[in-house]
Write a protein that holds these residues in place. Structure first.
Motif, PDB file in Angstrom:
ATOM      1  N   TRP A  25       0.815  -1.215   0.000  1.00 52.58           N
ATOM      2  CA  TRP A  25       0.000   0.000   0.000  1.00 52.58           C
ATOM      3  C   TRP A  25       0.852   1.270   0.000  1.00 52.58           C
ATOM      4  CZ3 TRP A  25       0.120   3.866   3.599  1.00 52.58           C
ATOM      5  CH2 TRP A  25       0.775   3.575   4.796  1.00 52.58           C
ATOM      6  N   GLY A  26       1.984   1.244   0.672  1.00 55.37           N
ATOM      7  CA  GLY A  26       2.859   2.415   0.748  1.00 55.37           C
ATOM      8  C   GLY A  26       3.409   2.824  -0.610  1.00 55.37           C
ATOM      9  N   TRP A  27       3.690   1.841  -1.460  1.00 56.13           N
ATOM     10  CA  TRP A  27       4.193   2.144  -2.799  1.00 56.13           C
ATOM     11  C   TRP A  27       3.129   2.850  -3.630  1.00 56.13           C
ATOM     12  CZ3 TRP A  27       9.107   2.235  -3.775  1.00 56.13           C
ATOM     13  CH2 TRP A  27       9.967   1.436  -3.034  1.00 56.13           C
ATOM     14  N   PHE A  28       1.873   2.413  -3.479  1.00 52.98           N
ATOM     15  CA  PHE A  28       0.776   3.073  -4.190  1.00 52.98           C
ATOM     16  C   PHE A  28       0.660   4.537  -3.748  1.00 52.98           C
ATOM     17  CE2 PHE A  28      -0.523  -1.322  -4.836  1.00 52.98           C
ATOM     18  CZ  PHE A  28      -0.997  -1.300  -6.137  1.00 52.98           C
ATOM     19  N   VAL A  29       0.738   4.762  -2.448  1.00 55.18           N
ATOM     20  CA  VAL A  29       0.627   6.122  -1.914  1.00 55.18           C
ATOM     21  C   VAL A  29       1.810   6.973  -2.396  1.00 55.18           C
ATOM     22  CG1 VAL A  29       0.626   7.525   0.190  1.00 55.18           C
ATOM     23  CG2 VAL A  29      -0.755   5.439   0.078  1.00 55.18           C
ATOM     24  N   ALA A  30       3.017   6.422  -2.331  1.00 56.03           N
ATOM     25  CA  ALA A  30       4.208   7.169  -2.753  1.00 56.03           C
ATOM     26  C   ALA A  30       4.135   7.526  -4.238  1.00 56.03           C
ATOM     27  CB  ALA A  30       5.469   6.356  -2.462  1.00 56.03           C
ATOM     28  N   LEU A  31       3.755   6.559  -5.068  1.00 50.14           N
ATOM     29  CA  LEU A  31       3.631   6.824  -6.500  1.00 50.14           C
ATOM     30  C   LEU A  31       2.527   7.840  -6.761  1.00 50.14           C
ATOM     31  CD1 LEU A  31       4.484   6.247  -9.397  1.00 50.14           C
ATOM     32  CD2 LEU A  31       2.896   4.318  -9.402  1.00 50.14           C
ATOM     33  N   GLY A  32       1.422   7.715  -6.033  1.00 45.10           N
ATOM     34  CA  GLY A  32       0.331   8.671  -6.180  1.00 45.10           C
ATOM     35  C   GLY A  32       0.753  10.084  -5.826  1.00 45.10           C
ATOM     36  N   ILE A  33       1.494  10.230  -4.744  1.00 44.55           N
ATOM     37  CA  ILE A  33       1.964  11.561  -4.332  1.00 44.55           C
ATOM     38  C   ILE A  33       2.934  12.130  -5.365  1.00 44.55           C
ATOM     39  CG2 ILE A  33       3.364  12.778  -2.607  1.00 44.55           C
ATOM     40  CD1 ILE A  33       1.987  10.965  -0.492  1.00 44.55           C
ATOM     41  N   LEU A  34       3.831  11.281  -5.895  1.00 41.33           N
ATOM     42  CA  LEU A  34       4.762  11.745  -6.941  1.00 41.33           C
ATOM     43  C   LEU A  34       3.996  12.207  -8.185  1.00 41.33           C
ATOM     44  CD1 LEU A  34       7.696   9.182  -6.730  1.00 41.33           C
ATOM     45  CD2 LEU A  34       7.760  11.629  -6.200  1.00 41.33           C
ATOM     46  N   MET A  35       2.949  11.473  -8.549  1.00 44.53           N
ATOM     47  CA  MET A  35       2.163  11.851  -9.717  1.00 44.53           C
ATOM     48  C   MET A  35       1.374  13.131  -9.455  1.00 44.53           C
ATOM     49  SD  MET A  35       0.944   8.228 -11.288  1.00 44.53           S
ATOM     50  CE  MET A  35       0.758   8.703 -12.994  1.00 44.53           C
ATOM     51  N   LEU A  36       0.889  13.309  -8.241  1.00 42.15           N
ATOM     52  CA  LEU A  36       0.204  14.558  -7.890  1.00 42.15           C
ATOM     53  C   LEU A  36       1.158  15.745  -7.988  1.00 42.15           C
ATOM     54  CD1 LEU A  36      -1.978  13.426  -4.855  1.00 42.15           C
ATOM     55  CD2 LEU A  36      -2.834  14.356  -7.014  1.00 42.15           C
ATOM     56  N   ILE A  37       2.368  15.565  -7.491  1.00 41.07           N
ATOM     57  CA  ILE A  37       3.375  16.633  -7.577  1.00 41.07           C
ATOM     58  C   ILE A  37       3.705  16.931  -9.038  1.00 41.07           C
ATOM     59  CG2 ILE A  37       5.789  17.216  -7.081  1.00 41.07           C
ATOM     60  CD1 ILE A  37       5.412  15.621  -4.415  1.00 41.07           C
ATOM     61  N   ALA A  38       3.896  15.885  -9.838  1.00 43.55           N
ATOM     62  CA  ALA A  38       4.188  16.080 -11.264  1.00 43.55           C
ATOM     63  C   ALA A  38       3.022  16.780 -11.957  1.00 43.55           C
ATOM     64  CB  ALA A  38       4.478  14.735 -11.936  1.00 43.55           C
ATOM     65  N   GLY A  39       1.801  16.414 -11.604  1.00 41.68           N
ATOM     66  CA  GLY A  39       0.628  17.065 -12.183  1.00 41.68           C
ATOM     67  C   GLY A  39       0.547  18.534 -11.823  1.00 41.68           C
ATOM     68  N   LEU A  40       0.857  18.856 -10.559  1.00 39.58           N
ATOM     69  CA  LEU A  40       0.866  20.264 -10.138  1.00 39.58           C
ATOM     70  C   LEU A  40       1.961  21.053 -10.857  1.00 39.58           C
ATOM     71  CD1 LEU A  40       0.213  19.876  -6.311  1.00 39.58           C
ATOM     72  CD2 LEU A  40      -1.332  20.855  -8.018  1.00 39.58           C
ATOM     73  N   LEU A  41       3.145  20.442 -10.996  1.00 39.53           N
ATOM     74  CA  LEU A  41       4.227  21.110 -11.724  1.00 39.53           C
ATOM     75  C   LEU A  41       3.844  21.322 -13.190  1.00 39.53           C
ATOM     76  CD1 LEU A  41       7.375  19.307 -10.245  1.00 39.53           C
ATOM     77  CD2 LEU A  41       6.619  21.671  -9.834  1.00 39.53           C
ATOM     78  N   ALA A  42       3.194  20.324 -13.777  1.00 41.33           N
ATOM     79  CA  ALA A  42       2.748  20.458 -15.168  1.00 41.33           C
ATOM     80  C   ALA A  42       1.712  21.568 -15.290  1.00 41.33           C
ATOM     81  CB  ALA A  42       2.172  19.135 -15.675  1.00 41.33           C
ATOM     82  N   MET A  43       0.821  21.672 -14.303  1.00 35.41           N
ATOM     83  CA  MET A  43      -0.209  22.713 -14.331  1.00 35.41           C
ATOM     84  C   MET A  43       0.418  24.104 -14.186  1.00 35.41           C
ATOM     85  SD  MET A  43      -3.417  22.711 -14.895  1.00 35.41           S
ATOM     86  CE  MET A  43      -4.349  21.302 -14.402  1.00 35.41           C
ATOM     87  N   LEU A  44       1.527  24.181 -13.456  1.00 31.45           N
ATOM     88  CA  LEU A  44       2.199  25.464 -13.272  1.00 31.45           C
ATOM     89  C   LEU A  44       2.958  25.917 -14.519  1.00 31.45           C
ATOM     90  CD1 LEU A  44       3.532  25.052  -9.623  1.00 31.45           C
ATOM     91  CD2 LEU A  44       1.644  26.511 -10.405  1.00 31.45           C
ATOM     92  N   ASN A  45       3.382  24.978 -15.363  1.00 34.68           N
ATOM     93  CA  ASN A  45       4.082  25.326 -16.597  1.00 34.68           C
ATOM     94  C   ASN A  45       3.500  24.489 -17.734  1.00 34.68           C
ATOM     95  OD1 ASN A  45       5.821  26.050 -18.630  1.00 34.68           O
ATOM     96  ND2 ASN A  45       7.660  25.915 -17.355  1.00 34.68           N
ATOM     97  N   LEU A  46       2.367  24.934 -18.251  1.00 25.91           N
ATOM     98  CA  LEU A  46       1.656  24.179 -19.289  1.00 25.91           C
ATOM     99  C   LEU A  46       2.452  24.088 -20.583  1.00 25.91           C
ATOM    100  CD1 LEU A  46      -1.968  25.460 -18.696  1.00 25.91           C
ATOM    101  CD2 LEU A  46      -1.013  23.234 -18.091  1.00 25.91           C
TER     102      LEU A  46
END
Length: 190
Positions: A25-46
């Motif tokens: 379960w921890g790997w799912f959470v860690a990967l999810g958080i990394l993807m959320l961060i990447a998504g936020l970074l992508a949203m900041l520089n479209l």
């Protein structure tokens, strides 16, 4: 006398898979958080996210082109050698083009995306009306209308919006995937 532990073969197959996933379960959470961060970074520089999307598509086209060229030499006796070779070279050249001019490639991909959304939306509307006697057919029509409108909006804003549309799609996808994986990880923990 009843035993408290079951043999793994006695459990239903799905339960074994869930227990195996639960331990990770921890790997799912860690990967999810990394993807959320990447998504936020992508949203900041479209714009940068759009260029990354174009490079991704370009890399896939280069790989597909190389495999088609290799395949052409494998089927030379089939009489379709020239077709496979031409197709592979065309794919590879399109991939190279995406790397050489990502701005123009993003314009082409954005226009193709708009056309695909309009076509998919119209097909969904048609399928929805074809299923009119069935329950909830309106939801299919509504989804088709929304998809068609998104495609039309993208087409009307083209080519200016091609600098950020692909980046928006990438950012939204990363955010949704990140949220899904994080939620799944915490659900597995319970």
């Amino acid at each position: 006398m009843a035993t408290t532990s079951e043999h793994p073969a006695d459990r239903p197959r799905g339960l074994g898979v869930i227990s195996e996933l639960r331990s990770k379960w921890g790997w799912f959470v860690a990967l999810g958080i990394l993807m959320l961060i990447a998504g936020l970074l992508a949203m900041l520089n479209l714009f940068l996210a759009t260029v990354v999307s174009v490079f991704y598509v370009g890399a896939l086209m280069l790989i597909a082109g190389a495999f088609q060229v290799i395949h052409a030499f494998g089927v030379a006796s089939w009489g379709r050698f020239a077709w496979w070779l031409f197709s592979g070279i065309l794919y590879a050249l399109a991939g190279i083009f995406a790397f050489m001019n990502p701005i123009l490639a993003s314009a082409v991909l954005t226009l193709l995306l708009a056309a695909a959304l309009v076509a998919a939306g119209v097909i969904r509307i048609w399928i929805g009306f074809e299923h009119r006697p069935e329950a909830n057919w309106g939801w299919m029509v509504a989804a088709g209308v929304v998809t068609t409108l998104v495609g039309v909006i993208i087409a009307l804003g083209w080519p200016v919006n091609s600098l950020f549309v692909l980046g928006i799609f990438l950012a939204i996808d990363l955010l949704f995937q990140g949220a899904t994986l994080t939620t799944l990880g915490f659900a597995l923990k319970r």
